[in-house]
Design an enzyme around this catalytic site. Sequence first.
Site, mmCIF file in Angstrom:
data_model
loop_
_atom_site.group_PDB
_atom_site.id
_atom_site.type_symbol
_atom_site.label_atom_id
_atom_site.label_comp_id
_atom_site.label_asym_id
_atom_site.label_seq_id
_atom_site.Cartn_x
_atom_site.Cartn_y
_atom_site.Cartn_z
ATOM 1 C CG HIS A 245 -1.750 -1.179 1.438
ATOM 2 N ND1 HIS A 245 -2.881 -1.424 0.712
ATOM 3 C CD2 HIS A 245 -1.628 -2.225 2.298
ATOM 4 C CE1 HIS A 245 -3.440 -2.564 1.122
ATOM 5 N NE2 HIS A 245 -2.689 -3.061 2.085
HETATM 6 C C1 BDR Z 1 -3.149 0.713 5.285
HETATM 7 O O1 BDR Z 1 -3.348 0.210 6.590
HETATM 8 C C2 BDR Z 1 -2.150 -0.243 7.148
HETATM 9 O O2 BDR Z 1 -2.319 -1.517 7.653
HETATM 10 C C3 BDR Z 1 -1.108 -0.166 6.069
HETATM 11 O O3 BDR Z 1 0.134 0.258 6.625
HETATM 12 C C4 BDR Z 1 -1.659 0.849 5.085
HETATM 13 O O4 BDR Z 1 -1.265 2.160 5.429
HETATM 14 C C5 BDR Z 1 -3.828 -0.212 4.281
HETATM 15 O O5 BDR Z 1 -5.191 -0.283 4.546
#
Ligand code: BDR
Length: 321
Positions: A245
């Site tokens: 992400h």
């Molecule tokens: C987001 O949530 C976190 O778990 C990850 O680091 C990312 O920023 C994805 O939904």
Amino acid sequence: MSKLPRKIIIDTDPGQDDAIAILLALASPEDIKVLGITAVAGNVPLELTAKNARIVCELAGRPDIPVFAGCDAPLCRPLVTAEHVHGKTGLDGPALPEPQMPLQDLHGVDFIIDTLRREPSGSVTLCPLGPLTNIATAFDRAPDIVERVQEIVLMGGAYFEVGNITPAAEFNIYVDPEAADTVMKSGIRITMMPLDVTHKALVTRPRNEAFRALNTPVGRAVAEMTDFFERFDREKYGSDGAPLHDPTVIAHLIAPRLFSGRFVNVEIETGSELTRGMTVTDWWRVTEREPNAMFIGDLDAERFFALLTERLARLPLPPAG
Ligand code: BDR
Ligand code: CA
């Protein structure tokens, strides 16, 4: 004439994918100057995110990057964490040493305010990779800084990909929807990396092997981090690998042409118990609501991973000068 690197503040809750985003930024000094890193409570509690940010700076060979602890809980809700994805430490996977570099005394929110007041107006970009608590608190406390922000490029939200923490909401927005609402209504230029794009940035086996094959401490650590959270994501989504992400935020600063999206209206649901934290996106422009965000929906995954691997191969960089 060569262009100056873009000045950014990374606001983050590391998290393996946050860690890789930080590494990508620190590996790219010709494009990005990291003024500081502010930790926020999110994937794990603040004490751990503030520690993990320093572990990552040291892994990159950059103990000189100032790291600040920000807010330890959302604006008006109890903290929800994600150890089920990131492990107990938030950075499970590689065995990395305890950080030696100090945590700065200044609160992260004060660092954001002071930096935006000190630097020329319109010259600092905010890169939130976690819940938006620090950013909203800074805007609330110092409304004069809002118009001084160059842009916000954030990871958060989802529309066609719905939710990853509830059926309707993505984690970062769900944890602090009131903060997200403040940010989305700020009037600042916003670029969003929702699950719609990050679920296309999958660490497949060959991509994971390419990190490992760098055969450096950074390459090995990144391969072990992505190995760790792959277990969870593969089971959950049945996909080819774990979505990476947060590094999409930094990649967008370096190579915006790898991404495409639409400038549309995005509103945050803060009321409903059922859909709290949903990013209601007017993708088809069926309302008269003013567009407020560039909502990214697609990326060139091959070139994204090529860029990431090539940049990570540089770390640690030789000292400047
Ligand atoms: C987001 O949530 C976190 O778990 C990850 O680091 C990312 O920023 C994805 O939904
Ligand atoms: Ca994150």
